[in-house]
Design an enzyme around this catalytic site. Structure first.
Site, PDB file in Angstrom:
ATOM      1  N   ASP A 183      -6.081  -3.746   7.295  1.00 52.54           N
ATOM      2  CA  ASP A 183      -4.372  -3.820   7.380  1.00 52.54           C
ATOM      3  C   ASP A 183      -4.177  -5.230   7.129  1.00 52.54           C
ATOM      4  O   ASP A 183      -4.595  -6.240   7.449  1.00 52.54           O
ATOM      5  CB  ASP A 183      -4.174  -3.870   8.732  1.00 52.54           C
ATOM      6  CG  ASP A 183      -2.695  -4.013   9.084  1.00 52.54           C
ATOM      7  OD1 ASP A 183      -2.007  -4.370   8.234  1.00 52.54           O
ATOM      8  OD2 ASP A 183      -2.265  -3.784  10.134  1.00 52.54           O
ATOM      9  N   VAL A 184      -3.534  -5.286   5.636  1.00 48.35           N
ATOM     10  CA  VAL A 184      -3.111  -6.835   5.251  1.00 48.35           C
ATOM     11  C   VAL A 184      -2.346  -7.783   6.236  1.00 48.35           C
ATOM     12  O   VAL A 184      -2.253  -8.768   5.901  1.00 48.35           O
ATOM     13  CB  VAL A 184      -2.651  -6.717   3.916  1.00 48.35           C
ATOM     14  CG1 VAL A 184      -3.560  -5.908   2.858  1.00 48.35           C
ATOM     15  CG2 VAL A 184      -1.188  -5.995   3.623  1.00 48.35           C
TER      16      VAL A 184
ATOM     17  N   SER B  59       8.281  -7.600  -7.518  1.00 48.27           N
ATOM     18  CA  SER B  59       9.337  -6.596  -7.687  1.00 48.27           C
ATOM     19  C   SER B  59      10.332  -7.197  -8.389  1.00 48.27           C
ATOM     20  O   SER B  59      10.404  -8.451  -8.457  1.00 48.27           O
ATOM     21  CB  SER B  59       9.613  -6.060  -6.606  1.00 48.27           C
ATOM     22  OG  SER B  59      10.725  -5.095  -6.768  1.00 48.27           O
TER      23      SER B  59
ATOM     24  N   TYR C 177      12.762  -6.572   2.515  1.00 50.20           N
ATOM     25  CA  TYR C 177      12.089  -6.124   1.268  1.00 50.20           C
ATOM     26  C   TYR C 177      12.330  -7.293   0.264  1.00 50.20           C
ATOM     27  O   TYR C 177      11.469  -8.166  -0.662  1.00 50.20           O
ATOM     28  CB  TYR C 177      12.399  -4.950   0.609  1.00 50.20           C
ATOM     29  CG  TYR C 177      11.162  -4.377  -0.377  1.00 50.20           C
ATOM     30  CD1 TYR C 177       9.952  -3.840  -0.058  1.00 50.20           C
ATOM     31  CD2 TYR C 177      11.666  -4.622  -1.742  1.00 50.20           C
ATOM     32  CE1 TYR C 177       9.057  -3.588  -1.071  1.00 50.20           C
ATOM     33  CE2 TYR C 177      10.939  -4.028  -2.931  1.00 50.20           C
ATOM     34  CZ  TYR C 177       9.736  -3.728  -2.545  1.00 50.20           C
ATOM     35  OH  TYR C 177       8.561  -3.281  -3.672  1.00 50.20           O
TER      36      TYR C 177
ATOM     37  N   VAL D 246       8.932   2.460 -10.405  1.00 51.92           N
ATOM     38  CA  VAL D 246       7.569   3.379 -10.726  1.00 51.92           C
ATOM     39  C   VAL D 246       7.421   4.579 -10.192  1.00 51.92           C
ATOM     40  O   VAL D 246       7.807   4.447  -8.927  1.00 51.92           O
ATOM     41  CB  VAL D 246       6.261   2.244 -10.641  1.00 51.92           C
ATOM     42  CG1 VAL D 246       5.023   2.764 -11.232  1.00 51.92           C
ATOM     43  CG2 VAL D 246       6.529   0.775 -10.994  1.00 51.92           C
TER      44      VAL D 246
HETATM   45  N1  LIG Z   1       7.079   2.047  -6.568  1.00 51.00           N
HETATM   46  C1  LIG Z   1       8.019   1.069  -7.193  1.00 51.00           C
HETATM   47  O1  LIG Z   1       8.974   1.366  -8.082  1.00 51.00           O
HETATM   48  C2  LIG Z   1       7.781  -0.437  -6.939  1.00 51.00           C
HETATM   49  C3  LIG Z   1       8.443  -1.323  -7.463  1.00 51.00           C
HETATM   50  C4  LIG Z   1       7.908  -2.562  -7.614  1.00 51.00           C
HETATM   51  C5  LIG Z   1       7.220  -3.182  -6.821  1.00 51.00           C
HETATM   52  N2  LIG Z   1       6.523  -2.425  -6.010  1.00 51.00           N
HETATM   53  C6  LIG Z   1       5.557  -2.502  -5.091  1.00 51.00           C
HETATM   54  O2  LIG Z   1       4.275  -2.234  -5.595  1.00 51.00           O
HETATM   55  C7  LIG Z   1       3.286  -2.107  -4.544  1.00 51.00           C
HETATM   56  C8  LIG Z   1       2.551  -0.803  -4.779  1.00 51.00           C
HETATM   57  O3  LIG Z   1       3.663   0.195  -4.376  1.00 51.00           O
HETATM   58  P1  LIG Z   1       3.531   1.814  -4.835  1.00 51.00           P
HETATM   59  O4  LIG Z   1       4.518   2.052  -5.333  1.00 51.00           O
HETATM   60  O5  LIG Z   1       2.321   1.998  -5.664  1.00 51.00           O
HETATM   61  O6  LIG Z   1       3.291   2.544  -3.383  1.00 51.00           O
HETATM   62  P2  LIG Z   1       2.454   3.330  -2.879  1.00 51.00           P
HETATM   63  O7  LIG Z   1       2.990   3.858  -1.480  1.00 51.00           O
HETATM   64  O8  LIG Z   1       2.038   4.496  -3.589  1.00 51.00           O
HETATM   65  O9  LIG Z   1       1.041   2.455  -2.420  1.00 51.00           O
HETATM   66  C9  LIG Z   1       0.966   1.470  -1.343  1.00 51.00           C
HETATM   67  C10 LIG Z   1      -0.187   1.443  -0.819  1.00 51.00           C
HETATM   68  O10 LIG Z   1      -0.233   0.556  -0.068  1.00 51.00           O
HETATM   69  C11 LIG Z   1      -1.037   0.725   1.315  1.00 51.00           C
HETATM   70  N3  LIG Z   1      -0.623  -0.130   2.317  1.00 51.00           N
HETATM   71  C12 LIG Z   1       0.618   0.145   2.925  1.00 51.00           C
HETATM   72  N4  LIG Z   1       0.647  -0.940   4.094  1.00 51.00           N
HETATM   73  C13 LIG Z   1      -0.693  -1.509   4.140  1.00 51.00           C
HETATM   74  C14 LIG Z   1      -1.283  -2.460   4.945  1.00 51.00           C
HETATM   75  N5  LIG Z   1      -0.821  -2.971   5.994  1.00 51.00           N
HETATM   76  N6  LIG Z   1      -2.566  -2.768   4.490  1.00 51.00           N
HETATM   77  C15 LIG Z   1      -3.163  -2.280   3.462  1.00 51.00           C
HETATM   78  N7  LIG Z   1      -2.611  -1.425   2.496  1.00 51.00           N
HETATM   79  C16 LIG Z   1      -1.302  -1.119   3.119  1.00 51.00           C
HETATM   80  C17 LIG Z   1      -0.770   2.213   1.333  1.00 51.00           C
HETATM   81  O11 LIG Z   1      -1.481   2.720   2.235  1.00 51.00           O
HETATM   82  C18 LIG Z   1      -0.603   2.793   0.037  1.00 51.00           C
HETATM   83  O12 LIG Z   1      -1.834   3.375  -0.339  1.00 51.00           O
HETATM   84  C19 LIG Z   1       3.880  -2.774  -3.333  1.00 51.00           C
HETATM   85  O13 LIG Z   1       3.977  -3.987  -3.177  1.00 51.00           O
HETATM   86  C20 LIG Z   1       5.473  -2.322  -3.654  1.00 51.00           C
HETATM   87  O14 LIG Z   1       6.254  -3.132  -3.089  1.00 51.00           O
HETATM   88  C21 LIG Z   1       6.762  -0.739  -6.059  1.00 51.00           C
END
Ligand SMILES: NC(=O)c1ccc[n+]([C@@H]2O[C@H](COP(=O)([O-])OP(=O)(O)OC[C@H]3O[C@@H](n4cnc5c(N)ncnc54)[C@H](O)[C@@H]3O)[C@@H](O)[C@H]2O)c1
Length: 253
Positions: free
Chosen positions: A64-65, A144, A157, A190
């Site tokens: 848990d980060v 992001s 966020y 994404v």
């Molecule tokens: N999807 C998008 O469009 C987008 C755009 C910009 C930035 N982001 C960022 O990219 C990153 C990845 O997002 P994603 O879209 O792949 O989402 P996702 O939900 O597919 O993956 C996120 C992962 O983080 C893990 N996670 C959540 N809370 C956690 C914690 N406390 N400790 C450890 N792991 C934890 C989840 O279990 C999951 O496996 C995030 O930081 C998100 O903010 C996403």
């Protein structure tokens, strides 16, 4: 042909899903031994299994980060498994449902800042001593477009992601001379579980904004992994403290 991360030892958080998973798989394909960290242990293990089945080296580790004790234990376990760390990708994150200030409870604020900003700080802090001991390394932080503009998320966020850009610059400035390079990735939309949820549950104006991308589509996680790979390997050796927008043009219109 050798990979771009041959012999490197990489920790990737959020590696159980979406971009973290794609980055872990790509780093391993380029020769890195990978510790795949995630809150969801089964998902972390599944990513590690995918890598091992493809002939790579990987370990699934629960973390848990947002919790310093959990982070210390996970990084200790990663160092034991890998024999050191010279690449860190801080990818784990959660979205706040695009809530404006008046709809943001103190609990939601603390949870988002705890995972998205404090999480990057805690994992970086736990990893730096090992990296410095090994003579240097690279850190890739997931920000992001919400690290630059006000339409990529809600109050918590957007604040957290602006913070990630700031933390990236400060860490790069503080440790660059000791061989540590720190950079950030700032994606637009994404195709991951996170985006799927907001496209299903979000308000019409939010969905319209997410879909108004000059590229005419959303990114695949593998496209973001390409940028993470570039920032993690020696090809980007003179890039310190940068925040790269990769958004299909979302923020230019
Ligand atoms: N999807 C998008 O469009 C987008 C755009 C910009 C930035 N982001 C960022 O990219 C990153 C990845 O997002 P994603 O879209 O792949 O989402 P996702 O939900 O597919 O993956 C996120 C992962 O983080 C893990 N996670 C959540 N809370 C956690 C914690 N406390 N400790 C450890 N792991 C934890 C989840 O279990 C999951 O496996 C995030 O930081 C998100 O903010 C996403």
């Amino acid at each position: 042909m050798t990979g771009k991360l041959e012999g490197r030892k990489a920790v990737v958080t959020g590696a159980g899903s979406g971009m973290g998973r794609a980055i872990a798989v790509r780093f391993a394909a380029e020769g890195a031994a990978v510790a795949a960290l995630d809150l969801d242990h089964a998902a972390a293990e599944a990513t590690a299994r995918t890598i091992v089945e493809a002939g790579g080296t990987a370990h699934g580790v629960q973390v848990d980060v947002s919790d310093s004790g959990s982070v210390t234990a996970a990084i200790d376990s990663s160092v034991r498994a890998l024999g050191g760390i010279d690449v860190l990708a801080n990818i784990a994150g959660i979205l706040d449902g695009y809530a404006p200030v008046l709809d943001t409870s103190e609990e939601l604020w603390d949870r988002i800042i705890g995972v998205d900003l404090k999480g990057v700080f805690l994992v970086t802090k736990a990893t730096l001593p090992t990296m410095l001991e090994g003579g240097g390394g690279t850190i890739v932080n997931m920000a992001s477009i919400a690290g630059f503009v006000a339409r990529g998320g809600g109050a918590a966020y957007t604040s957290a992601k602006h913070g990630v850009v700031g933390l990236t610059k400060q860490t790069a400035a503080d440790y660059g001379a000791q061989g540590i390079r720190v950079n950030a990735i700032c994606p637009g939309a994404v195709e991951t579980a996170m985006t799927k949820k907001i496209l299903e549950d979000g308000e019409a104006a939010v969905i319209e904004s997410i879909n108004a991308v000059p590229a005419g589509r959303h990114a695949q996680p593998e496209e973001i992994a390409n940028l993470a790979l570039f920032l993690a390997n020696d090809e980007s050796d003179f890039i310190h403290g940068a925040a790269y927008v990769i958004d299909g043009g979302w923020t230019i219109v």
